[in-house]
Every structure is written in C-alpha cells, then in structure tokens.
Design a protein around this motif. Structure first.
Motif, short mmCIF file in Angstrom:
data_model
loop_
_atom_site.label_atom_id
_atom_site.label_comp_id
_atom_site.label_asym_id
_atom_site.label_seq_id
_atom_site.Cartn_x
_atom_site.Cartn_y
_atom_site.Cartn_z
N ALA A 102 0.82 -1.21 0.00
CA ALA A 102 0.00 0.00 0.00
C ALA A 102 0.85 1.26 0.00
O ALA A 102 0.34 2.34 -0.21
CB ALA A 102 -0.93 0.01 1.20
N LEU A 121 3.72 3.08 -1.87
CA LEU A 121 4.33 2.88 -3.18
C LEU A 121 5.14 4.09 -3.62
O LEU A 121 4.91 5.21 -3.17
CB LEU A 121 3.24 2.61 -4.22
N TRP A 171 13.42 10.15 -15.85
CA TRP A 171 12.14 10.48 -16.45
C TRP A 171 12.37 11.15 -17.79
O TRP A 171 13.40 11.74 -18.03
CB TRP A 171 11.32 11.37 -15.53
N ARG A 182 1.89 13.79 -21.33
CA ARG A 182 1.46 12.51 -20.77
C ARG A 182 0.42 12.78 -19.70
O ARG A 182 0.51 13.78 -18.99
CB ARG A 182 2.66 11.75 -20.18
N PRO A 183 -0.57 11.89 -19.57
CA PRO A 183 -1.69 12.19 -18.66
C PRO A 183 -1.31 12.04 -17.20
O PRO A 183 -0.34 11.35 -16.86
CB PRO A 183 -2.72 11.14 -19.07
N LEU A 184 -2.08 12.70 -16.36
CA LEU A 184 -1.85 12.61 -14.92
C LEU A 184 -2.32 11.25 -14.39
O LEU A 184 -1.73 10.70 -13.48
CB LEU A 184 -2.62 13.74 -14.24
N LEU A 213 -3.49 7.27 -15.49
CA LEU A 213 -3.39 6.29 -16.57
C LEU A 213 -4.21 5.07 -16.15
O LEU A 213 -4.06 4.57 -15.04
CB LEU A 213 -1.93 5.90 -16.77
N PHE A 214 -5.05 4.59 -17.06
CA PHE A 214 -5.81 3.38 -16.77
C PHE A 214 -4.93 2.17 -16.97
O PHE A 214 -4.13 2.11 -17.91
CB PHE A 214 -7.04 3.29 -17.67
N PRO A 227 -9.70 14.53 -12.57
CA PRO A 227 -8.32 14.82 -12.97
C PRO A 227 -7.97 16.29 -12.79
O PRO A 227 -6.86 16.63 -12.37
CB PRO A 227 -8.28 14.44 -14.44
N PHE A 257 -4.11 7.91 -1.40
CA PHE A 257 -5.00 7.69 -2.53
C PHE A 257 -6.04 6.65 -2.16
O PHE A 257 -5.70 5.54 -1.77
CB PHE A 257 -4.15 7.19 -3.71
N HIS A 272 -9.66 3.26 -9.03
CA HIS A 272 -10.46 2.48 -9.97
C HIS A 272 -11.13 3.39 -10.98
O HIS A 272 -11.23 3.08 -12.16
CB HIS A 272 -11.53 1.69 -9.22
N GLU A 273 -11.66 4.52 -10.51
CA GLU A 273 -12.47 5.36 -11.37
C GLU A 273 -11.62 6.21 -12.31
O GLU A 273 -12.00 6.42 -13.46
CB GLU A 273 -13.35 6.28 -10.50
N LEU A 274 -10.53 6.73 -11.81
CA LEU A 274 -9.75 7.69 -12.60
C LEU A 274 -8.50 7.08 -13.21
O LEU A 274 -7.85 7.70 -14.04
CB LEU A 274 -9.28 8.85 -11.71
N GLY A 275 -8.14 5.89 -12.78
CA GLY A 275 -6.84 5.35 -13.15
C GLY A 275 -5.83 5.81 -12.13
O GLY A 275 -6.02 6.79 -11.44
N ARG A 276 -4.72 5.05 -12.07
CA ARG A 276 -3.75 5.39 -11.03
C ARG A 276 -2.88 6.56 -11.49
O ARG A 276 -2.77 6.80 -12.70
CB ARG A 276 -2.90 4.17 -10.73
N PRO A 277 -2.25 7.26 -10.57
CA PRO A 277 -1.38 8.37 -10.96
C PRO A 277 -0.24 7.86 -11.85
O PRO A 277 0.32 6.79 -11.60
CB PRO A 277 -0.84 8.89 -9.63
N HIS A 278 0.07 8.64 -12.86
CA HIS A 278 1.06 8.21 -13.83
C HIS A 278 2.34 9.03 -13.63
O HIS A 278 2.28 10.27 -13.59
CB HIS A 278 0.49 8.43 -15.24
N GLY A 279 3.44 8.34 -13.50
CA GLY A 279 4.70 9.02 -13.19
C GLY A 279 5.11 10.03 -14.24
O GLY A 279 5.50 11.16 -13.92
N GLY A 334 3.21 11.65 -16.29
CA GLY A 334 2.32 12.80 -16.25
C GLY A 334 2.66 13.74 -15.11
O GLY A 334 2.63 14.96 -15.27
N LEU A 385 3.34 7.43 -2.48
CA LEU A 385 1.94 7.17 -2.76
C LEU A 385 1.43 6.15 -1.74
O LEU A 385 2.04 5.09 -1.59
CB LEU A 385 1.84 6.61 -4.17
N ARG A 413 -1.80 3.87 -0.71
CA ARG A 413 -3.12 3.40 -1.14
C ARG A 413 -3.91 3.00 0.09
O ARG A 413 -3.39 2.32 0.98
CB ARG A 413 -2.98 2.19 -2.05
#
Lengths: 603, 298
Positions: free
Chosen positions: A453, A455, A483, A494-496, A498-499, B121, B144, B150-157, B159, B172, B174
């Motif tokens: 949990a 991360l 990066w 790039r999106p904040l 990501l699915f 977002p 988080f 689940h709804e928005l997707g996890r944060p993307h490094g 981005g 982070l 969870r």
C-alpha cells in the motif's frame, strides 16, 4: 547468623539454577558458527532427525472428528496439549481406509493401524479389502488436507530447529546440528520431538543419523522404530544401516525385483560390492544413493525457509497470555537482537516475531524497514502497529510458551555518532535527517496498511506509457532510469492518470479523414473541441509475449487487453467543457474497423 | 481583487484553536507565529526582488530561450540540493506576488472539491500544482483512495513529471477505506520533513465529519505541513479547513495549430477563514515557472 548463611546459600543455589535455566531458555541459534566452534574448526558432521508419520491421514481424521465432537475447536490448530485421544486404537473402532481411484478402480491409498492389523495394505483394491474386513469404513483420500496438516506440523516443529524440510510422503527431516545440547543431548531431543508428536495424537517413527537419507531410511524401514527414537551414534552409520532391507533404497519395481532374485536382501549384501558394476547394472545414481544411506557421503536438506542471520528465543516455563507481558518479552528480545546486531556491525531489515501457542498454533508477525536499523524502540513501535492492524487479532488462547524473534534479513550498518541534536548539524545532514524520517514514515505506514500500500513511482526505460512508470513498494524502489525530458513551453504530453487497461470508447462522429469529432465514454457524450495528434507508439516487439503467454485477466474483455499489443495512434483531446483526454486509435487484428480507446486523463 | 489581497494577507493566521489544554494551545500559537513570520519574510522577499517593471520583464522573457534554459536547469526540484526552504523559487511566482487568495496557505488544511465527477483529474492537477509550489522540493505524500484509483486510473509518473512534480519525491499511499485514508494522512502530516500531504477520496463518506477535519487541521497547524483534502463525487460539507474550493476543468488556451494548451482550471472559493470573499478565477498552470497564472476572462 547460621540461619542467615543457610538462607543465603540456598538462595544462591536457587539463583544459580535460575540463571542456568534462563541461559538454556534464551537460545540463540547461530548454526554454522555454533557447529564449527564445537568441532574446533574442522568441517562439522551434520546430524539429521527424520520423522515419519505412518498413519498421517488416519490420525488427521481422528483429530478432526474428536476436536469437533468434544470442543468444536477450530480445526486449524494442531492442539498438542488439548485432550487428544491416545494413539492406541479404541477396541470398537472399525478398520479405516482411505481410497482413491487408480486406473478406474478404487484402491487403498492409506490405512489406519486397525486396518493394518486386519491385513489390509495400501495399493490393495477396495473390493479385496472389503472381502477381508467387511466392517471397514472407506473414506476418500484427501492428499491436499494431509499436506496442509503436515505444513502446520512443520511450523510447530520449527521450535526445535530453524532448518527443517518436509520429506514426502508424510515425513519431515530436521537438521539438528548444534541444537541437541539445548535439549540435553541427542537422545533427549529425539524423545522430546517424539513426545510432542505423540501428544498431538500422531503415530511417529523417528531416527537420528548423519545424513538425511540415512535418517529417512532408518525411520521408515526399521521395524523397531515405532517403540523408541533410534539414535545412530556418530561414526556407526554404516554398521547400523547395513541391517536395512534393500527396499530402503527405494528403487523402481524392476530393479528391486532384480536385487531380490539375486538373493540380495539387505544393504550389507551390496555395500562391499564393486560400485562400477552396480552402476552399470542399476543406473549411474545407484552408488551415490547407497553412499548417502550408509552415511559415506554428506548431503544437505533444502530447508523450507533459509536460516535467518539472527534468531533469539524465549522458552517460557509458564505460558503467558496478557498483552503487556507479551510486549515486555518482545521488547527484551528486541534489545538482545539489536545488541547482537551491533556486535556484528549489522542492521536488521526484516524482523519476524513468532508466537508459539501451547496448543501448537504458530503465529508470525513480520515488519520490514527500508533502511537497516538497530533501533529496538523503532522496531517495537512497528511491531505494535502491525499487531494492532491485524485483521484477526493475535489470540493467545491458553498462552504462548515460546516467543521467537528472528531477524530475517540484515545488512551492514556502520556505527554512527549519535547525540548531536539536529539543530547543530549542517544543512546537508539536516536533509539526510529529513530523508530518514520519510523512510520511517514509509515503514510505519507499511506496517499499518501492508507493504503493497506504500508505493513509489519508478521510471523504466520504455517508450510505452504503461511500462515507463511502474509502482513499486517504497522499500524496494530503485532508480532504474530517468524520467522523460520535456520542453518547458510544451503542455504536459502525458496524462496525470493512466488506466491499467484502456477503456473502450464509442466513436459517434468521425470526420472523413478519420479524426474524432464526438465520442461516448461512460454513458456521457463528449464533443471534441480541439485535438493534437497522432503520436504513434509501436509495441515493443523485442519484449512482446506470444498471445497465449500474455497474462490476461478474465474480468477485462479480451479486446481491451489486446489493444495494448498493437500499434497505437495517440491523440490529446479536449472537449467543450475543458476536460482533456488521452485517446488512442488502433486496428485490432480481427476487428473490422479501427477502434478508439481512452488510456488516460489529463489535469 | 485588492480587497481579496488585503484580506488574504491580513488573515494569514491559522484558525485559533480552542483546545482544552493550554499546552496544546501554546503549541498552536507558536506554530501560527512561525507560519506568519515565514509568510511575511516570504512576501517581503518577493516584493523586494521584483519591482513592477522587472516583473513585466520577467513575464515577457518567460517564453524566450534564456528562461527555458534556466527552467530546465532547475528541474528536477530535487536537483537544487538543500531546497527545503519554504520560499521556493520566489522570483518566478507571479500569482503569489500578486497576493492571490488562491495561493494556499502552508501549514493549514484546505478542502478541494471536484465540481462534478468528471472533474477528478482537474482537481488532482490543481492539488498537484499547489503541492509543487508549497513543497518546493520536499517530499509529497499522496494518500489515494482505492476507489479513486479504480475510477480515474492510477497516478502516472510521466504525467506527474510533466506537470513538474518529481515522482522520486512522491510517496503514494493506497488506502482501501476512508478511515484508513484519514489515518495515513494524519500520520504523514505529523512528520515535518514532509512538504505536503494530499488526500484523494472518492464519494461522500461519514468518516469525513467535523472531528476528522478538525484533527487534520490541528495536526497540520502543529507540524506546519499543508494538507490538501481532495474530494471527488462529494458535495461540499462544513469543516475546519482554512479554505474550501470547488474546482472544474476549464478550456485551455490553444497553442499554435489549434492544439490543446496548458492545464486550465476554473476555481471557486467557497469559504476562506482569512475572510476572502467567494469568487471564481480561471487559472492556468505554468509548468516552466512552476506556478499558477491567472487568466483574464471576460
């Protein structure tokens, strides 16, 4: 005066006895070092104790039924001190057999002692068995339950030595090198082990020898093994094992018959024969097998768990159940462990507290830290945090009779000066202190919520968004790559968010040149105000798995997962309300038209 | 605008605590004093460094090559070693210089609500921007809610790095449930080495009551760690937060070739303990300067 002197003397004696007991109860198992020091530097002769439970399924079933009949207690416990039925059969018990289908016929997989006396043997057909003993009770064999029971027994027997392995079928081997003196010698140790198994209502054969194979063969193929533990004195393995039948070699049926026909009945008959001719007759591994059983060749077991660098035990004369006592004991164990680590110049990374209940249930609680530490108070706080966060709290039952602290992983930690308060330190050290407190925070949160949990985002060298950033537990985080560089005047590309799996989007309006004008996602229609693209990302062919090997979860439609394996054209899209999406369009092999997916959301 | 500026500056004292024990109150007063002093020094520095003409110049050169290079050199924030001062890159902070109430106060709790479910977002972008500004290189803890993941997707490094937040400085956490989430955030806010704690929660939950909000506010005031409590799919509720905001996505300013531009947010101030009047602004995130820029919107 006289009285006083006597009183003093007796109390001295009592104190000495207490110290002795205490020393015996605070066992620290440094296996290799211990064994080496005993033998003055020459390679230590190892000692193995083999256990065999000849009626394991029957014993398991009897324990289960008696537990549910008497107390309704949880079947998960080994319940050693619970009123277990004596292993001796009750006079009225019908012969019990465990059956499993073999080539379409029901055959006996295991039998109970009563069935054995009635002349029933494993591998017999059930119909033949019924003819011999019409009153028999047949139960389907459950090897999975037997294995689970054996694993619980293993956890309980770990109190005798940290090195032990399951020895199928229905047995285990304990590496007791350097442990015997703690029980007062090898014979008392074997007696204690046997006593513990018998108290749990199990039939057991045990034998102690110089190699695991010798111990196994003696436990399983010596007729007298059921009466008392068989301890082979050092150096006499050859003489003792020579009396074993050739069945102890556990050869295949054909080779066994060959030996029998040749009139070779015991190992003594083949021990002195030429190994070359034996190898040519019975296979290349035959001489090695023979040498291991006769103790001529040293072999090791592969323990279930690697031997931890530091283990400290408290064996308690009276079981403890109160939480404050348990915590005080843990604090003492931690103090001792950290002292020992300090002597070795090491810091612990993983600490496991093992609680042995009187009724044989074992409970382990593990905490891990990201930086090696010798801070007993810190680890104590983490352990308390973990104990409080357990889904099913630590249930002492009738009390714990042994508590063990093992440092599962250790790393070098040089001594540092402490005591200078942080305000006196230069700025660089202050930053380090801040970093250290972040590590502590991560450890504390991991102890409370679980290590998966807490991360950190780690960069990886890949152009695919789903591989470029991975989430790792904070303890294991490592800087692999850097990066992606960007131009400051660019907006985020790039999106904040990501699915994990791209979500399908229904394209409602498409321009003739293929641009998206309007789409529906999650039952909402979005009108595209502006878009930028395409940015083409091709799959990494050097890494792509064959379709059958790629992990696919059943919950997601196959198409969505498939979309990640084809060439994707990405667009940054903004709708009329200012929401920004990262969409891609890809042509899936067996779909008629290119399909749209949403992969991420921009801020 | 001027009115807001004055009220914001005069109202920089965190909420007065009515704690039962004097010791705690003393602590808070001390923390408030420190926060105020820091803030004043910060503001003074900013005003001293950039007089109005110089400011205009700085803005004009934002898009020139020199500014780009300097921005690239200061990235990532962790690279400027020892950047634990609270002021951060003071000279390049136009909105802060203008004394905007949208400049969230460090050492206080701020509630940020998503105007609608689809603005998740955007509200995270807004919170991340403030985290970058306030933390100034110190670690950021992002608690988080699993539901939000689940709804928005996890944060993307990538981005986050694109927004200007160094993912290496992000921890982070969870959490499956809201009480776990609040517990983790409270624990994190106790460590003064942390720059900012962001809480992302999905849905209305009973656990977000006055008590929880007050606890977070007290912890934040004591340690000086700002807490941004992001709520998605929840209606604004009363609480002990220093300011309360509602955020929705706004249309971005187009780049050449009609491409979507920098992230833009329409933010509405719902309540401010410093007395700033409720109002709406359109802000744009300037990644190069790592700050928000107000957009005149008529």
């Amino acid at each position: 005066m006289r009285n006083g002197r006597f009183a003093n003397a007796s109390s001295d004696k009592a104190a000495a006895a207490f110290r002795e007991n205490h020393a015996a109860s605070e066992r620290t198992l440094f296996h290799e070092a211990d064994a080496a020091s005993h033998h003055g530097g020459r390679p230590a002769r190892r000692r193995y104790l083999a256990l065999w439970f000849p009626f394991l399924p029957a014993d398991r079933l009897r324990r289960q039924t008696s537990a549910s009949a008497h107390t309704g207690a949880k079947a998960s416990g080994v319940a050693v001190d619970a009123p277990a039925p004596a292993p001796a059969p009750a006079p009225a018990a019908p012969p019990l057999v465990f059956v499993a289908p073999v080539k379409g016929a029901m055959r006996l997989a295991a039998v109970s002692p009563e069935a054995l006396t009635a002349g029933l043997r494993p591998q017999m057909a059930l119909a033949d068995a019924r003819a011999l003993a019409p009153a028999l009770r047949a139960v389907p064999a459950r090897p999975d339950l037997d294995d689970a029971f054996l694993a619980r027994l293993r956890d309980d027997f770990e109190r005798f030595t940290p090195l032990l392995a399951i020895d199928p079928p229905h047995g285990m081997v304990l590496d007791v090198t350097g442990c015997a003196h703690l029980a007062g010698g090898e014979a008392p140790l074997a007696a204690r082990v046997r006593q513990r198994a018998r108290a749990a209502g199990l039939h057991v054969h045990c034998a102690l020898a110089a190699t695991p194979q010798a111990a196994r063969a003696l436990a399983r193929f010596t007729l007298a093994a059921g009466d008392a533990p068989l301890v082979v004195p050092e150096g006499e393995d050859r003489a003792v094992t020579a009396r074993l039948p050739v069945a102890a070699l556990e050869l295949c049926e054909r080779h066994h018959m060959t030996l029998q026909r040749a009139g070779l009945k015991r190992l003594a008959d083949i021990i002195d024969r030429d190994s070359v001719s034996l190898a040519s007759r019975f296979g290349a591994d035959f001489p090695a097998r023979l040498a291991r059983i006769t103790g001529a060749e040293d072999a090791r077991i592969t323990p279930e768990r690697p031997s931890p660098p530091c283990v400290i035990d408290r064996v308690l004369p009276e079981p403890v159940a109160r939480q404050e006592h348990v915590e005080a004991l843990l604090a003492g164990l931690l103090r001792d462990a950290t002292q020992r680590l300090e002597q070795a110049g090491q810091g612990g990374l993983r600490f496991t507290a093992l609680f042995y209940r009187t009724d044989g249930v074992t409970r382990a609680v593990t905490v891990a830290v990201s930086q090696p530490t010798r801070d007993a108070a810190l680890v104590g706080v983490l352990l308390r945090e973990r104990l409080n966060a357990l889904d099913d709290p630590l249930d002492p039952g009738f009390g714990f009779d042994q508590i063990r602290l093992s440092v599962g992983e250790a790393a070098l930690l040089p001594a540092t000066q402490s005591g200078l308060s942080t305000c006196l330190l230069p700025a660089k050290n202050k930053l380090e202190a801040g970093q250290e407190s972040i590590h502590r925070l991560a450890d504390r949160l991991a102890a409370r919520l679980g290590s998966e949990a807490v991360l950190k985002l780690c960069p990886r060298d890949s152009h695919l968004p789903e591989h470029a950033a991975i989430l790792l537990p904070a303890r294991l985080a490592s800087a692999g790559a850097s990066w992606r560089a960007f131009l400051p005047e660019d907006p985020p590309l790039r999106p904040l968010h990501l699915f994990r799996t791209p979500q399908p989007v229904e394209a409602i309006g498409e321009a003739p040149d293929g641009d998206l004008l309007r789409f529906r996602w999650r039952r909402m229609v979005h009108d595209v105000a502006t878009a930028e693209g395409p940015e083409r990302l091709s799959p990494e062919w050097w890494r792509t798995l064959p379709e059958t090997m790629a992990p696919e979860r059943s919950a997601t439609p196959v198409d969505d997962a498939k979309s990640l394996r084809c060439e994707r054209d990405y667009y940054r899209v903004e709708d009329h309300e200012g929401r920004r999406f990262w969409l891609f369009c890809c042509g899936i092999a067996d779909a008629p038209a290119p399909r749209w997916f949403i992969h991420g959301l921009f801020a | 605008m001027e009115n807001n500026l004055a009220s914001c500056l005069s109202g920089t004292q965190p909420p007065a605590t009515r704690g039962a024990d004097g010791d705690r109150r003393l602590h808070d007063v001390k923390a408030q004093g420190e926060a105020l002093a820091r803030l004043k020094a910060d503001m003074a520095q900013r005003h001293a460094v950039t007089s109005p003409p110089a400011r205009r110049l700085a803005r004009a050169t934002t898009h020139s090559g020199d500014a780009d290079i300097s921005a690239r050199q200061t990235y990532p924030p962790a690279a400027n070693a020892g950047a634990i001062s609270r002021s951060g890159p003071a000279t390049s902070d136009p909105v802060a210089r203008d004394g905007h109430p949208a400049w969230l106060l460090p050492g206080a709790l701020h509630d940020v609500f998503a105007a609608s479910v689809a603005d998740g977002p955007a509200v995270h972008g807004f919170a991340a921007g403030h985290a970058i500004r306030i933390a100034a290189g110190r670690p950021v803890v992002w608690a988080f809610h699993d539901m939000a993941g689940h709804e928005l997707g996890r944060p993307h490094g990538e981005g986050l790095a694109d927004l200007g937040l160094d993912p290496a400085a992000l921890l982070l956490v969870r959490a499956r449930t809201v009480p776990e989430l609040l517990g983790a955030a409270e624990e994190a806010a106790r460590y003064s080495a942390v720059g900012v704690v962001i809480i992302s929660a999905w849905g209305a939950a009973k656990a977000f009551d006055l008590t929880a909000s007050r606890r977070l506010a007290l912890v934040s005031a004591r340690s000086g760690v700002a807490i941004l409590c992001v709520r998605i799919a929840a209606a604004p509720t009363p609480g002990a937060a220093w300011s309360r905001w509602s955020v929705r996505a706004a249309a971005s300013r187009r780049l050449e070739g009609d491409a979507p531009g920098h992230p833009a947010f329409s933010i509405t101030l719902l309540r401010h303990r410093g007395g700033a009047a409720p109002a709406t602004w359109i802000l744009e995130w300037d990644r190069a300067q790592r700050t928000f820029r107000e957009r005149i919107f008529r």
